[in-house]
Design a protein around this motif. Structure first.
Motif, PDB file in Angstrom:
ATOM      1  N   PRO A  31       0.838  -1.208   0.000  1.00  0.00           N
ATOM      2  CA  PRO A  31       0.000   0.000   0.000  1.00  0.00           C
ATOM      3  C   PRO A  31       0.868   1.251   0.000  1.00  0.00           C
ATOM      4  CG  PRO A  31       0.056  -0.972   2.183  1.00  0.00           C
ATOM      5  CD  PRO A  31       0.745  -1.946   1.273  1.00  0.00           C
ATOM      6  N   PRO A  32       0.364   2.326  -0.602  1.00  0.00           N
ATOM      7  CA  PRO A  32       1.113   3.590  -0.556  1.00  0.00           C
ATOM      8  C   PRO A  32       1.121   4.148   0.876  1.00  0.00           C
ATOM      9  CG  PRO A  32      -1.054   3.931  -1.505  1.00  0.00           C
ATOM     10  CD  PRO A  32      -0.902   2.456  -1.336  1.00  0.00           C
ATOM     11  N   GLU A  33       2.147   4.897   1.171  1.00  0.00           N
ATOM     12  CA  GLU A  33       2.259   5.516   2.490  1.00  0.00           C
ATOM     13  C   GLU A  33       2.128   7.034   2.331  1.00  0.00           C
ATOM     14  OE1 GLU A  33       5.716   4.307   4.658  1.00  0.00           O
ATOM     15  OE2 GLU A  33       5.639   2.260   3.862  1.00  0.00           O
ATOM     16  N   VAL A  34       1.300   7.631   3.126  1.00  0.00           N
ATOM     17  CA  VAL A  34       1.121   9.088   3.094  1.00  0.00           C
ATOM     18  C   VAL A  34       1.382   9.646   4.481  1.00  0.00           C
ATOM     19  CG1 VAL A  34      -0.523   9.037   1.184  1.00  0.00           C
ATOM     20  CG2 VAL A  34      -1.355   8.891   3.532  1.00  0.00           C
ATOM     21  N   GLY A  35       1.797  10.904   4.506  1.00  0.00           N
ATOM     22  CA  GLY A  35       2.055  11.525   5.790  1.00  0.00           C
ATOM     23  C   GLY A  35       2.003  13.036   5.673  1.00  0.00           C
ATOM     24  N   SER A  36       1.873  13.694   6.777  1.00  0.00           N
ATOM     25  CA  SER A  36       1.888  15.161   6.792  1.00  0.00           C
ATOM     26  C   SER A  36       2.367  15.617   8.164  1.00  0.00           C
ATOM     27  CB  SER A  36       0.499  15.730   6.493  1.00  0.00           C
ATOM     28  OG  SER A  36      -0.403  15.358   7.518  1.00  0.00           O
ATOM     29  N   GLY A  37       2.972  16.818   8.185  1.00  0.00           N
ATOM     30  CA  GLY A  37       3.450  17.329   9.454  1.00  0.00           C
ATOM     31  C   GLY A  37       4.425  18.481   9.249  1.00  0.00           C
ATOM     32  N   PHE A  38       4.917  19.013  10.334  1.00  0.00           N
ATOM     33  CA  PHE A  38       5.848  20.136  10.284  1.00  0.00           C
ATOM     34  C   PHE A  38       7.238  19.646   9.918  1.00  0.00           C
ATOM     35  CE2 PHE A  38       2.437  21.515  13.104  1.00  0.00           C
ATOM     36  CZ  PHE A  38       2.146  22.764  12.577  1.00  0.00           C
ATOM     37  N   PHE A  39       7.936  20.449   9.105  1.00  0.00           N
ATOM     38  CA  PHE A  39       9.283  20.093   8.664  1.00  0.00           C
ATOM     39  C   PHE A  39      10.221  21.262   8.930  1.00  0.00           C
ATOM     40  CE2 PHE A  39      12.520  19.998   5.252  1.00  0.00           C
ATOM     41  CZ  PHE A  39      13.136  18.798   5.587  1.00  0.00           C
ATOM     42  N   MET A  40      11.276  21.018   9.698  1.00  0.00           N
ATOM     43  CA  MET A  40      12.295  22.022  10.023  1.00  0.00           C
ATOM     44  C   MET A  40      11.640  23.333  10.497  1.00  0.00           C
ATOM     45  SD  MET A  40      15.119  21.332   7.023  1.00  0.00           S
ATOM     46  CE  MET A  40      16.319  22.418   7.784  1.00  0.00           C
ATOM     47  N   THR A  41      10.780  23.188  11.463  1.00  0.00           N
ATOM     48  CA  THR A  41       9.993  24.323  11.968  1.00  0.00           C
ATOM     49  C   THR A  41      10.469  24.692  13.371  1.00  0.00           C
ATOM     50  OG1 THR A  41       8.107  23.506  10.708  1.00  0.00           O
ATOM     51  CG2 THR A  41       7.645  25.119  12.444  1.00  0.00           C
ATOM     52  N   PRO A  42      10.784  25.968  13.612  1.00  0.00           N
ATOM     53  CA  PRO A  42      11.249  26.392  14.951  1.00  0.00           C
ATOM     54  C   PRO A  42      10.134  26.234  15.978  1.00  0.00           C
ATOM     55  CG  PRO A  42      11.747  28.067  13.294  1.00  0.00           C
ATOM     56  CD  PRO A  42      10.817  27.102  12.664  1.00  0.00           C
ATOM     57  N   TYR A  43      10.556  25.968  17.224  1.00  0.00           N
ATOM     58  CA  TYR A  43       9.587  25.915  18.299  1.00  0.00           C
ATOM     59  C   TYR A  43       8.989  27.299  18.569  1.00  0.00           C
ATOM     60  CZ  TYR A  43      10.835  21.123  19.494  1.00  0.00           C
ATOM     61  OH  TYR A  43      11.017  19.779  19.462  1.00  0.00           O
ATOM     62  N   ASN A  44       9.805  28.315  18.314  1.00  0.00           N
ATOM     63  CA  ASN A  44       9.349  29.691  18.549  1.00  0.00           C
ATOM     64  C   ASN A  44       8.454  30.123  17.383  1.00  0.00           C
ATOM     65  OD1 ASN A  44       8.969  32.368  19.122  1.00  0.00           O
ATOM     66  ND2 ASN A  44      11.141  32.875  19.309  1.00  0.00           N
ATOM     67  N   THR A  45       7.185  30.206  17.628  1.00  0.00           N
ATOM     68  CA  THR A  45       6.236  30.509  16.558  1.00  0.00           C
ATOM     69  C   THR A  45       6.423  31.906  15.983  1.00  0.00           C
ATOM     70  OG1 THR A  45       4.613  31.216  18.184  1.00  0.00           O
ATOM     71  CG2 THR A  45       4.504  28.924  17.482  1.00  0.00           C
ATOM     72  N   LYS A  46       7.096  32.820  16.731  1.00  0.00           N
ATOM     73  CA  LYS A  46       7.326  34.176  16.209  1.00  0.00           C
ATOM     74  C   LYS A  46       8.267  34.153  15.023  1.00  0.00           C
ATOM     75  CE  LYS A  46       6.597  36.431  20.675  1.00  0.00           C
ATOM     76  NZ  LYS A  46       7.220  37.268  21.739  1.00  0.00           N
ATOM     77  N   MET A  47       9.077  33.114  14.935  1.00  0.00           N
ATOM     78  CA  MET A  47      10.043  33.015  13.849  1.00  0.00           C
ATOM     79  C   MET A  47       9.408  32.473  12.570  1.00  0.00           C
ATOM     80  SD  MET A  47      13.269  31.573  16.060  1.00  0.00           S
ATOM     81  CE  MET A  47      14.402  31.705  14.689  1.00  0.00           C
ATOM     82  N   TRP A  48       8.139  32.046  12.641  1.00  0.00           N
ATOM     83  CA  TRP A  48       7.477  31.489  11.453  1.00  0.00           C
ATOM     84  C   TRP A  48       7.206  32.591  10.425  1.00  0.00           C
ATOM     85  CZ3 TRP A  48       3.119  27.664  13.371  1.00  0.00           C
ATOM     86  CH2 TRP A  48       3.693  26.657  14.164  1.00  0.00           C
ATOM     87  N   LYS A  49       6.982  33.830  10.901  1.00  0.00           N
ATOM     88  CA  LYS A  49       6.575  34.915  10.004  1.00  0.00           C
ATOM     89  C   LYS A  49       7.771  35.762   9.592  1.00  0.00           C
ATOM     90  CE  LYS A  49       1.992  35.321  12.092  1.00  0.00           C
ATOM     91  NZ  LYS A  49       1.026  36.252  12.737  1.00  0.00           N
ATOM     92  N   SER A  50       7.607  36.385   8.461  1.00  0.00           N
ATOM     93  CA  SER A  50       8.650  37.328   7.987  1.00  0.00           C
ATOM     94  C   SER A  50       8.670  38.554   8.914  1.00  0.00           C
ATOM     95  CB  SER A  50       8.344  37.754   6.550  1.00  0.00           C
ATOM     96  OG  SER A  50       9.201  38.801   6.149  1.00  0.00           O
ATOM     97  N   ASP A  51       9.857  39.111   9.115  1.00  0.00           N
ATOM     98  CA  ASP A  51       9.946  40.286   9.986  1.00  0.00           C
ATOM     99  C   ASP A  51       9.663  41.583   9.245  1.00  0.00           C
ATOM    100  OD1 ASP A  51      12.149  40.530   8.411  1.00  0.00           O
ATOM    101  OD2 ASP A  51      13.628  40.421  10.029  1.00  0.00           O
ATOM    102  N   GLY A  52       9.365  41.493   7.942  1.00  0.00           N
ATOM    103  CA  GLY A  52       9.049  42.677   7.136  1.00  0.00           C
ATOM    104  C   GLY A  52      10.269  43.455   6.699  1.00  0.00           C
ATOM    105  N   MET A  53      11.421  42.977   7.045  1.00  0.00           N
ATOM    106  CA  MET A  53      12.662  43.681   6.692  1.00  0.00           C
ATOM    107  C   MET A  53      13.545  42.810   5.800  1.00  0.00           C
ATOM    108  SD  MET A  53      13.465  45.333  10.448  1.00  0.00           S
ATOM    109  CE  MET A  53      14.921  46.162   9.825  1.00  0.00           C
ATOM    110  N   GLY A  54      12.930  41.920   5.087  1.00  0.00           N
ATOM    111  CA  GLY A  54      13.663  41.063   4.160  1.00  0.00           C
ATOM    112  C   GLY A  54      14.045  39.714   4.724  1.00  0.00           C
ATOM    113  N   GLN A  55      13.770  39.508   6.034  1.00  0.00           N
ATOM    114  CA  GLN A  55      14.076  38.197   6.640  1.00  0.00           C
ATOM    115  C   GLN A  55      12.823  37.329   6.558  1.00  0.00           C
ATOM    116  OE1 GLN A  55      17.023  37.134   7.847  1.00  0.00           O
ATOM    117  NE2 GLN A  55      16.110  35.131   8.244  1.00  0.00           N
ATOM    118  N   PRO A  56      12.886  36.244   5.722  1.00  0.00           N
ATOM    119  CA  PRO A  56      11.670  35.411   5.582  1.00  0.00           C
ATOM    120  C   PRO A  56      11.409  34.585   6.839  1.00  0.00           C
ATOM    121  CG  PRO A  56      13.512  34.399   4.422  1.00  0.00           C
ATOM    122  CD  PRO A  56      14.023  35.717   4.920  1.00  0.00           C
ATOM    123  N   GLY A  57      10.205  34.070   6.925  1.00  0.00           N
ATOM    124  CA  GLY A  57       9.878  33.196   8.048  1.00  0.00           C
ATOM    125  C   GLY A  57      10.561  31.834   7.930  1.00  0.00           C
ATOM    126  N   MET A  58      10.534  31.114   9.005  1.00  0.00           N
ATOM    127  CA  MET A  58      11.167  29.785   9.030  1.00  0.00           C
ATOM    128  C   MET A  58      10.104  28.703   9.277  1.00  0.00           C
ATOM    129  SD  MET A  58      14.535  30.681  11.327  1.00  0.00           S
ATOM    130  CE  MET A  58      15.190  29.017  11.139  1.00  0.00           C
TER     131      MET A  58
END
Length: 387
Positions: A31-58
């Motif tokens: 059978p095929p295997e499927v999955g989903s989840g977070f990949f290389m995501t910081p624990y600090n959720t504030k780092m997910w978003k861009s800071d608006g100064m050219g630094q993209p989110g993580m």
């Protein structure tokens, strides 16, 4: 009726259909295997978003799907192996059917011989009643001895005792045959009294004869073939298998969408992974050797039994023929002579009784010999699976 209705055979049919149904899934993929989840995501959720100064989110949210493609050779080997499994059960069914047929034949022949004995007892009863009535008349007139009278009375009681026993045996045979046909055990059932003594003296008892006729030997032969197919399955497991894995990532912040596409290969022939398959192949090789020797043993035993049984069968035919051609006719003439002498008052009743007793014992012995002959024939046909 046995082949149509007996539950043992229906059980085998169900097993065969079960195996055939299971074999349809032999060519299935993993059978095929499927999955989903977070990949290389910081624990600090504030780092997910861009800071608006050219630094993209993580961080990213990943969707993954994976599929292995089985080796076609492995699928073909497993399919052939699964399809062949039911062939063994088919031979086992034929073996059981032969056992049931043989059981029916034996009960049929014994019932037939018991009916013949009952006919003799009917004649005995008439003759003994004649002797008893005659002895009573002679004794009243002072012309006969009472000893023969009591012997005839006792013999009449023995005839009745034997009749009760034979009728009980016939009831048991009826129950057995009804059981084999799988119907009400007390249901009425009558048999024909025609039988045939067959000639098997010209039958060749070589290895080929038993391989072609015996279902149990065929089952072992099929099992040997199955081990070869099983070995091919194990060898096919050593072949590599390929697969593909696709990942789709939804990035956080201003990162673009990303993907990953990878090919995979299983390497079962690696030394540290192949030990189990090689051990299984070695085990199957010795299992094949064991089954080959089992087959040779069964053929050897069957040949010995058939040869011995055929000698016994031919000897019993000669004994039965002696009864038919010599012993019974001579004793009948002896009895008829005594009866004629008794009617003409030249022979005593006890002489007539002795002549009857000798003839009666010979007739019953003849039926027993004939019964044994038919049972040997039935056993021989069972051994060679002759329908």
């Amino acid at each position: 009726k046995i082949s149509e209705r007996n539950p043992i055979l229906k059980m085998y049919d169900a097993d065969i259909r079960s195996m055939d149904a299971a074999s349809k899934g032999a060519r299935s993929w993993m059978p095929p295997e499927v999955g989903s989840g977070f990949f290389m995501t910081p624990y600090n959720t504030k780092m997910w978003k861009s800071d608006g100064m050219g630094q993209p989110g993580m961080g990213q949210f990943m969707f993954s799907v994976q599929q292995m493609f089985p080796n076609p050779g492995k699928l073909n080997a497993e399919s052939r192996y699964m399809r062949a499994m039911s062939s063994i059960e088919k031979e086992r069914k034929n073996y059981s059917l032969n056992e049931l047929y043989s059981e029916a034949k034996k009960n049929y022949y014994e019932w037939m011989m018991y009916k013949r004995k009952l006919k003799i007892l009917e004649q005995d009863e008439k003759l003994l009643n004649f002797m008893i009535a005659s002895a009573e008349l002679l004794y009243k007139n002072g012309m006969g001895k009472i000893s023969a009278y009591y012997k005839a009375k006792a013999a009449l009681g023995n005839v009745e005792n034997m009749r009760v026993m034979l009728e009980s045996e016939i009831q048991q045979k009826r129950i057995t045959l009804n059981t084999l046909i799988y119907r009400d055990k007390q249901q009425a059932l009558e048999i024909d009294t025609v039988y045939v003594i067959k000639d098997y003296s010209g039958l060749l008892l070589d290895t080929t004869t038993f391989i072609n006729s015996r279902s149990d030997i065929k089952a072992v032969e099929k099992n040997i073939q199955l081990t070869y197919l099983q070995a091919k399955v194990e060898k096919a497991k050593l072949r590599p298998e390929f697969g593909i894995k696709y990942d789709h990532a939804v990035a956080f912040g201003d990162l673009p969408l990303q993907y990953s596409l990878m090919g995979m290969m299983k390497i079962p022939f690696a030394p540290w992974a192949s030990k189990m398959y090689k051990a299984n192949i070695e085990s199957i090789k010795w299992k094949t050797e064991s089954l080959t020797q089992q087959k040779a043993m069964m053929i050897n035993e069957a040949q010995g039994m058939a040869t011995s049984m055929l000698i016994e069968f031919e000897a019993k035919k000669k004994q039965v023929k002696l009864f038919e051609d010599n012993i019974i006719p001579a004793l009948k003439k002896n009895y008829q002579t005594m009866q004629l002498g008794y009617e003409q008052n030249t022979e005593e009743l006890f002489m007539l009784f002795d002549a009857w007793e000798t003839l009666n014992m010979a007739q019953l012995d003849y039926i027993d010999q004939l019964r044994q002959l038919l049972l040997i024939q039935s056993e021989y046909e069972k051994l060679l699976e002759i329908k």
